[in-house]
Design an enzyme around this catalytic site. Structure first.
Site, PDB file in Angstrom:
ATOM      1  N   GLU A  70       6.106  64.740 -82.108  1.00 33.08           N
ATOM      2  CA  GLU A  70       6.087  64.591 -80.576  1.00 33.08           C
ATOM      3  C   GLU A  70       5.274  63.704 -80.205  1.00 33.08           C
ATOM      4  O   GLU A  70       3.915  63.975 -80.130  1.00 33.08           O
ATOM      5  CB  GLU A  70       5.825  66.138 -79.874  1.00 33.08           C
ATOM      6  CG  GLU A  70       5.833  66.003 -78.442  1.00 33.08           C
ATOM      7  CD  GLU A  70       5.101  66.845 -77.569  1.00 33.08           C
ATOM      8  OE1 GLU A  70       5.431  67.088 -76.391  1.00 33.08           O
ATOM      9  OE2 GLU A  70       3.947  67.262 -77.903  1.00 33.08           O
ATOM     10  N   ASP A  92       6.754  74.695 -85.808  1.00 35.97           N
ATOM     11  CA  ASP A  92       5.936  73.934 -84.787  1.00 35.97           C
ATOM     12  C   ASP A  92       4.502  73.871 -84.900  1.00 35.97           C
ATOM     13  O   ASP A  92       3.958  75.016 -84.477  1.00 35.97           O
ATOM     14  CB  ASP A  92       6.422  74.440 -83.254  1.00 35.97           C
ATOM     15  CG  ASP A  92       6.108  73.466 -82.155  1.00 35.97           C
ATOM     16  OD1 ASP A  92       5.314  72.548 -82.446  1.00 35.97           O
ATOM     17  OD2 ASP A  92       7.029  73.376 -81.078  1.00 35.97           O
ATOM     18  N   ASP A 120       9.851  71.722 -71.894  1.00 35.12           N
ATOM     19  CA  ASP A 120       8.778  70.886 -71.157  1.00 35.12           C
ATOM     20  C   ASP A 120       9.379  70.298 -69.913  1.00 35.12           C
ATOM     21  O   ASP A 120       8.752  69.992 -68.958  1.00 35.12           O
ATOM     22  CB  ASP A 120       7.844  70.006 -71.950  1.00 35.12           C
ATOM     23  CG  ASP A 120       6.912  70.647 -72.876  1.00 35.12           C
ATOM     24  OD1 ASP A 120       6.613  71.869 -72.557  1.00 35.12           O
ATOM     25  OD2 ASP A 120       6.707  70.039 -73.862  1.00 35.12           O
TER      26      ASP A 120
HETATM   27  C1  GLC Z   1       3.332  69.870 -76.150  1.00 26.39           C
HETATM   28  C2  GLC Z   1       4.197  71.049 -75.929  1.00 26.39           C
HETATM   29  C3  GLC Z   1       3.839  71.691 -74.832  1.00 26.39           C
HETATM   30  C4  GLC Z   1       2.643  72.025 -74.792  1.00 26.39           C
HETATM   31  C5  GLC Z   1       1.531  70.839 -75.141  1.00 26.39           C
HETATM   32  C6  GLC Z   1       0.187  71.401 -75.510  1.00 26.39           C
HETATM   33  O1  GLC Z   1       3.486  68.896 -75.381  1.00 26.39           O
HETATM   34  O2  GLC Z   1       5.670  70.502 -75.954  1.00 26.39           O
HETATM   35  O3  GLC Z   1       4.753  72.517 -74.366  1.00 26.39           O
HETATM   36  O4  GLC Z   1       2.069  72.703 -73.542  1.00 26.39           O
HETATM   37  O5  GLC Z   1       1.792  70.280 -76.129  1.00 26.39           O
HETATM   38  O6  GLC Z   1       0.295  71.993 -76.830  1.00 26.39           O
END
Ligand code: GLC
Length: 547
Positions: free
Chosen positions: A260, A96, A323
């Site tokens: 994402e 990630d 999340d």
């Molecule tokens: C994304 C992640 C989340 C994180 C955010 C900031 O949305 O899924 O968990 O807090 O990014 O990095």
């Protein structure tokens, strides 16, 4: 077809999966010790949330050294051991990467904040604080986890820096070519280590508006906090970066890039693939995380997602992640809850697209309301006593057995273990052929051996508000066509009763039961009107060859 088209991914939140040293926090050696479980479950790839060096202000999504392992999770040798142990079991590993922001303790930021003349100053995003007059932030952009302006003062340079999550996650400046090269170096370093790809955190956030325009008002509180994020994320310049990343990944071969997108917008997710198919391989569409329970809602959402994708792009589906409240919790309804979880699992694992599972969903792990003192997520602490915002409830430790630490730890777990763990755990379900875990295993095994489910076309059957039904027909892949049309295998009918009551459904053709709830495998079901039990899952192999 690439390996990720018909793979099933399993997301591991490393703090919560398995602790190997009794400190109450999961680690890489812990994950390694559970690889046999994951292989036996039948998943193909692991996405591991960040385990890099981090002050843990956002539990690893604030990285202070990209090519390292935080001591809490182990070390680089431990990661290499985990990777090769996973590969030996045919499990791929996706890491990630958080390239939208660093930690404020990253040496790059430390150097950048020293002065306006620092060589790394331009690696971050700054606005001068006016010498005189009111100190009004440059625009209305907000910090999503602090619920205030995203501009934070840096006294040393008399400027604000930008941080749209917590103040400890300053956003980097992707317009700076040196920063860009440094990030590409990070990408290459992990590819050189042999990882199978990346989940790209906040991928559509990399660029901000050059003019720093104020976001327009949007009459929706969650998740956008009353703003349309037109200017602080989702800028068109990001596509150039996606193309670069794709070129780098392609130069290694067989690696996957999963975005994402920041926002619950299927058009935005679709755009990450690029209209020429030269950008990211997949992008999450988070719509399923917000759908109400019902066949019509999911049919409508899946259909619109298929339509939104550019030609050649491959869909994916996810019901839960780190999340959002877990789906078994979102869709709970007394005694019907677990039956709904089976319907959801069958849908996720038989729709056309790559499924992403979230650790523990295979045993039906739920969410509990945690006391104020147990909260760890900055958003949860900030929004307490409101529930539904904080993300701790979906991050509780994996429930392996009935012991005090749930088999997760011998120490004190960093988040409380769900009190239902003495009854809901892997050990208990492994011995029970009727358990949810056994059901997931059956579906995963069926999916793996059935070309129609892995890669076939999909046609929805009917518009029933309670029954979601579709036919999966094996795709005419070149390799199978060569061997003659019969090798395409049978078509599969999936019929899912979302209602808690009995329903009838007009089955377009008969077949034999491959899997489901309530009918023995191999039983013949005639075409025509069929009676469905409450929340029944019925997966049939049709008799004729695919049409
Ligand atoms: C994304 C992640 C989340 C994180 C955010 C900031 O949305 O899924 O968990 O807090 O990014 O990095």
């Amino acid at each position: 077809m690439q390996w990720w088209n018909d793979a099933v991914f399993y997301q591991i939140y490393p703090r919560s999966f398995q602790d190997s040293n009794g400190d109450g926090v999961g680690d890489l050696a812990g994950i390694e010790s559970r690889l046999d479980y994951l292989a036996a479950l039948g998943v193909d790839a692991l996405w591991i949330s960040p385990f890099f060096k981090s002050p843990m202000k956002d539990f690893g999504y604030d990285v202070s050294d990209y090519v390292s392992v935080d001591p809490l999770f182990g070390d680089m040798d431990g990661f290499k051991r985990l990777l090769s142990a996973a590969h030996r079991r045919n499990l791929r590993v996706v890491v990630d990467l958080v390239l939208n922001h660093t930690s404020d303790e990253h040496p790059w930021f430390r150097e950048a904040q020293e002065s306006r003349d620092s060589p790394k100053h331009d690696w971050y995003i700054w606005k001068p604080i006016p010498e005189r007059g009111p100190r009004r932030p440059p625009n209305n952009w907000i910090s999503l986890f602090e619920l205030r302006s995203a501009w934070y003062e840096n006294p040393a340079s008399r400027e604000w820096y930008l941080a749209t999550f917590t103040r400890n996650q300053p956003e980097v400046n992707w317009r700076n070519p040196e920063l860009r090269e440094a990030m590409y170096g990070v990408v290459r370093a992990w590819l050189d280590l042999g990882v199978d790809g990346f989940r790209l955190d906040v991928a559509t956030g990399y660029f901000k508006d050059e003019l720093f325009r104020t976001n327009p008002f949007k009459p929706r509180l969650v998740p956008d906090l009353l703003q349309e994020h037109l200017y602080d994320r989702n800028r068109p310049e990001v596509h150039g970066i996606f193309r670069d990343l794709r070129r780098i990944a392609d130069s290694y071969g067989g690696r996957v890039l999963i975005a994402e997108p920041h926002g619950q917008d299927r058009a935005l997710a679709a755009s990450c693939h690029g209209s020429a198919g030269d950008e990211l391989h997949m992008a999450f569409n988070f719509e399923f995380l917000t759908r109400p329970w019902g066949a019509a809602a999911f049919r409508d959402s899946a259909r619109r997602w298929y339509e939104a994708l550019p030609p050649g792009a491959w869909p994916n589906f996810t019901l839960s992640n780190h999340d959002q409240p877990r789906h078994i919790h979102r869709y709970r309804r007394g005694a019907e809850t677990e039956a709904r979880a089976r319907v959801a699992a069958a849908m996720l694992l038989t729709l056309r697209g790559t499924p992403f599972l979230y650790y523990g969903e295979e045993i039906g792990m739920g969410c509990v309301r945690l006391p104020r003192g147990a909260l760890r997520d900055p958003l949860g602490i900030r929004t307490w006593p409101l529930s539904g915002f904080g993300r701790d409830p979906e991050r509780t430790p994996m429930q392996w057995d009935a012991s005090a630490g749930a088999g997760f730890t011998t120490g004190t777990p960093w988040l409380p273990v769900n009190p239902d763990h003495p009854v809901r755990n892997v050990a208990a379900q492994e011995g029970n052929p009727d358990s949810l875990l056994a059901f997931y295993k059956k579906l995963l095994a069926l999916r793996r051996k059935t070309p129609a489910l892995r890669s076939g076309d999909l046609e929805f059957l009917g518009e029933d508000p309670d029954v979601l039904a579709y036919r999966r027909t094996p795709a005419e892949a070149a390799e199978t066509r060569k061997a003659g049309s019969d090798s395409r295998g049978p078509a599969v009918l999936v019929v899912l009763n979302f209602a808690g009551g009995r329903k009838t459904f007009a089955l377009p053709e008969g077949g034999r039961v491959l899997a489901g709830t309530g009918r023995a495998v191999g039983t013949r079901v005639e075409g025509g009107t069929v009676g469905l039990a409450p929340c029944e899952v019925l997966i049939l192999e049709t008799e004729g060859r695919s049409r």
